[in-house]
Scaffold this motif. Structure first.
Motif, PDB file in Angstrom:
ATOM      1  N   ALA A  23      31.333  28.512  59.827  1.00  0.00           N
ATOM      2  CA  ALA A  23      30.595  29.772  59.918  1.00  0.00           C
ATOM      3  C   ALA A  23      29.426  29.672  60.888  1.00  0.00           C
ATOM      4  N   TYR A  24      28.851  28.470  60.968  1.00  0.00           N
ATOM      5  CA  TYR A  24      27.673  28.264  61.822  1.00  0.00           C
ATOM      6  C   TYR A  24      27.923  27.042  62.706  1.00  0.00           C
ATOM      7  N   PRO A  25      28.738  27.211  63.749  1.00  0.00           N
ATOM      8  CA  PRO A  25      29.088  26.066  64.603  1.00  0.00           C
ATOM      9  C   PRO A  25      27.879  25.510  65.326  1.00  0.00           C
ATOM     10  N   ARG A  26      27.881  24.206  65.472  1.00  0.00           N
ATOM     11  CA  ARG A  26      26.783  23.534  66.158  1.00  0.00           C
ATOM     12  C   ARG A  26      27.041  23.483  67.658  1.00  0.00           C
ATOM     13  N   ASN A  27      25.984  23.549  68.402  1.00  0.00           N
ATOM     14  CA  ASN A  27      26.055  23.506  69.865  1.00  0.00           C
ATOM     15  C   ASN A  27      24.891  22.649  70.348  1.00  0.00           C
ATOM     16  N   PRO A  28      24.910  21.364  70.024  1.00  0.00           N
ATOM     17  CA  PRO A  28      23.718  20.529  70.231  1.00  0.00           C
ATOM     18  C   PRO A  28      23.325  20.393  71.690  1.00  0.00           C
ATOM     19  N   MET A  29      22.022  20.333  71.890  1.00  0.00           N
ATOM     20  CA  MET A  29      21.496  20.095  73.223  1.00  0.00           C
ATOM     21  C   MET A  29      21.749  18.642  73.613  1.00  0.00           C
ATOM     22  N   GLY A  44      12.901  14.054  65.985  1.00  0.00           N
ATOM     23  CA  GLY A  44      14.298  13.857  65.625  1.00  0.00           C
ATOM     24  C   GLY A  44      15.276  14.379  66.634  1.00  0.00           C
ATOM     25  N   THR A  45      16.410  13.763  66.668  1.00  0.00           N
ATOM     26  CA  THR A  45      17.549  14.311  67.366  1.00  0.00           C
ATOM     27  C   THR A  45      18.271  15.221  66.373  1.00  0.00           C
ATOM     28  N   PRO A  46      19.309  15.946  66.788  1.00  0.00           N
ATOM     29  CA  PRO A  46      19.878  16.971  65.911  1.00  0.00           C
ATOM     30  C   PRO A  46      20.147  16.509  64.479  1.00  0.00           C
ATOM     31  N   GLY A  47      19.632  17.287  63.557  1.00  0.00           N
ATOM     32  CA  GLY A  47      19.835  17.005  62.149  1.00  0.00           C
ATOM     33  C   GLY A  47      18.866  15.989  61.583  1.00  0.00           C
ATOM     34  N   VAL A  73       7.271  24.118  45.698  1.00  0.00           N
ATOM     35  CA  VAL A  73       7.077  24.822  46.970  1.00  0.00           C
ATOM     36  C   VAL A  73       7.617  26.241  46.791  1.00  0.00           C
ATOM     37  N   ASP A  74       6.747  27.244  46.931  1.00  0.00           N
ATOM     38  CA  ASP A  74       7.179  28.601  46.581  1.00  0.00           C
ATOM     39  C   ASP A  74       7.640  29.437  47.772  1.00  0.00           C
ATOM     40  N   GLY A  75       7.658  28.853  48.964  1.00  0.00           N
ATOM     41  CA  GLY A  75       8.153  29.571  50.127  1.00  0.00           C
ATOM     42  C   GLY A  75       8.188  28.650  51.325  1.00  0.00           C
ATOM     43  N   ALA A  76       8.977  29.032  52.331  1.00  0.00           N
ATOM     44  CA  ALA A  76       9.096  28.200  53.526  1.00  0.00           C
ATOM     45  C   ALA A  76       9.373  29.079  54.736  1.00  0.00           C
ATOM     46  N   VAL A  77       8.881  28.631  55.878  1.00  0.00           N
ATOM     47  CA  VAL A  77       9.204  29.260  57.150  1.00  0.00           C
ATOM     48  C   VAL A  77      10.458  28.585  57.690  1.00  0.00           C
ATOM     49  N   ALA A  78      11.528  29.359  57.824  1.00  0.00           N
ATOM     50  CA  ALA A  78      12.785  28.844  58.358  1.00  0.00           C
ATOM     51  C   ALA A  78      12.718  28.935  59.880  1.00  0.00           C
ATOM     52  N   VAL A  79      12.469  27.795  60.507  1.00  0.00           N
ATOM     53  CA  VAL A  79      12.301  27.730  61.957  1.00  0.00           C
ATOM     54  C   VAL A  79      13.626  27.326  62.586  1.00  0.00           C
ATOM     55  N   GLN A  80      14.075  28.117  63.537  1.00  0.00           N
ATOM     56  CA  GLN A  80      15.331  27.827  64.211  1.00  0.00           C
ATOM     57  C   GLN A  80      15.374  26.389  64.724  1.00  0.00           C
ATOM     58  N   LYS A  81      16.537  25.753  64.573  1.00  0.00           N
ATOM     59  CA  LYS A  81      16.744  24.377  65.029  1.00  0.00           C
ATOM     60  C   LYS A  81      17.412  24.418  66.398  1.00  0.00           C
ATOM     61  N   ARG A  82      16.592  24.419  67.443  1.00  0.00           N
ATOM     62  CA  ARG A  82      17.121  24.590  68.798  1.00  0.00           C
ATOM     63  C   ARG A  82      18.011  23.438  69.213  1.00  0.00           C
ATOM     64  N   ARG A  86      20.604  25.882  69.561  1.00  0.00           N
ATOM     65  CA  ARG A  86      20.053  26.515  70.764  1.00  0.00           C
ATOM     66  C   ARG A  86      19.489  27.890  70.400  1.00  0.00           C
ATOM     67  N   PHE A  87      19.952  28.963  71.058  1.00  0.00           N
ATOM     68  CA  PHE A  87      19.371  30.281  70.810  1.00  0.00           C
ATOM     69  C   PHE A  87      20.202  31.123  69.848  1.00  0.00           C
ATOM     70  N   ASP A  88      21.156  30.522  69.167  1.00  0.00           N
ATOM     71  CA  ASP A  88      21.929  31.227  68.139  1.00  0.00           C
ATOM     72  C   ASP A  88      21.187  31.111  66.810  1.00  0.00           C
ATOM     73  N   ASN A  89      20.472  32.173  66.441  1.00  0.00           N
ATOM     74  CA  ASN A  89      19.597  32.163  65.273  1.00  0.00           C
ATOM     75  C   ASN A  89      20.289  32.650  63.997  1.00  0.00           C
TER      76      ASN A  89
END
Length: 313
Positions: A23-29, A44-47, A73-82, A86-89
């Protein structure tokens, strides 16, 4: 400290990575062969795979929910993993849509893409977007012309209109402090934007009694719409240079105030278990008073990314 005694925390920097790669294919830099090797336990490198013996737990959203509950922890900012997507959010947007009371999405987009401003508008309408992290190319001297380029400024205008967070990683060799004048100019030009600087701009902490929080950082002190994340990347760098993390955090809070410093795990990039990341930050906060701890560990991040954000909760 026992688990039951954990204070309430808010994680301002979590890189979600999906177990479901169909569903969420990886496209590592791909790092160029000429790039310097990554130091173990720093970036870190990917993952999150790095170092000779890394501990790497992939932070799928469901797994993160379990870890967060365990660590209070009652909340988190989900930051895209470029480095993975990459730019698939898609994954962080889907996760914040499914768990809006837990995850606030910060997308990563190309600063120089003409379609980025309209895409941000669409993400606001369709997903209640919280923030944007722009990226672009670097020059050989480490400068980042995309930060305030004419095209990037069009996205800043959208962020100003909607009161978004601009989450900036402007790191270069020698730390990000030299970017302070450009950041200040942007903050004054767009006062409705909440600017958050990742990893405390990675000061050169082995330089001087102020741990690298030098005159560049002092320029940022009056700029009240600029805040800072203190993350596992900072703690990794300090550990490897034998500098006590609690002393650096104390200096940062003295300089900017606890209402402008927030914790972020950097899970999904930095190595270690989530439990370890929480404990290391608690250990680093020992020189703070109780009010400062509440702000750095929880209140500042939540105020910036949730209470003042565009997302309806």
């Amino acid at each position: 400290m026992t688990q039951s005694a954990r204070p309430l925390l808010f994680d301002s920097h979590a890189h979600l990575v999906a177990d479901d790669q169909k569903a969420y294919p990886r496209n590592p830099m791909i790092r160029p062969a000429s790039a310097p090797p990554r130091l173990p336990g720093v970036i870190g490198t990917p993952g999150g795979h790095h170092g000779p013996n890394p501990i790497n737990e992939v932070p799928d959203a469901l797994r993160m929910l379990e870890w967060m509950k365990e660590e209070n922890v009652d909340g988190a900012v989900a930051v895209q993993k470029r480095m993975i997507y990459r730019f698939d959010n898609s994954y962080i947007l889907d996760s914040s849509d499914k768990y809006p009371e837990i995850f606030s999405a910060v997308v990563i987009l190309d600063a120089e893409d003409e379609g980025t401003p309209d895409l941000v508008r669409r993400y606001i309408t369709d997903h209640g977007l919280t923030g944007v992290r722009l990226f672009g190319g670097r020059k050989e001297d480490g400068s980042m012309p995309w930060l305030n380029s004419p095209q990037a400024l069009k996205t800043w205008e959208v962020a100003e209109e909607f009161g978004l967070v601009m989450d900036l990683e402007v790191l270069a060799h020698g730390g990000g402090g030299p970017s302070a004048p450009a950041i200040i100019e942007l903050g004054r030009r767009f006062p409705n934007v909440r600017i958050v600087l990742d990893h405390l701009l990675e000061p050169e902490s082995d330089h001087g009694d102020n741990y690298g929080l030098d005159e560049n950082f002092e320029l940022l002190v009056p700029e009240k719409n600029i805040s800072f994340k203190f993350t596992s990347i900072n703690l990794d760098i300090l550990r490897e240079t034998n500098i006590p993390g609690e002393k650096v955090l104390r200096v940062a809070v003295d300089m900017f105030g606890a209402d402008r410093i927030m914790w972020g795990s950097d899970i999904g990039t930095s190595s270690g278990t989530y439990k370890d990341m929480v404990q290391r930050m608690l250990d680093a906060s020992v020189l703070l008073n109780e009010e400062e701890k509440r702000a750095v560990l929880h209140d500042t991040g939540k105020a910036v990314f949730v209470k003042g954000g565009s997302r309806a909760r």
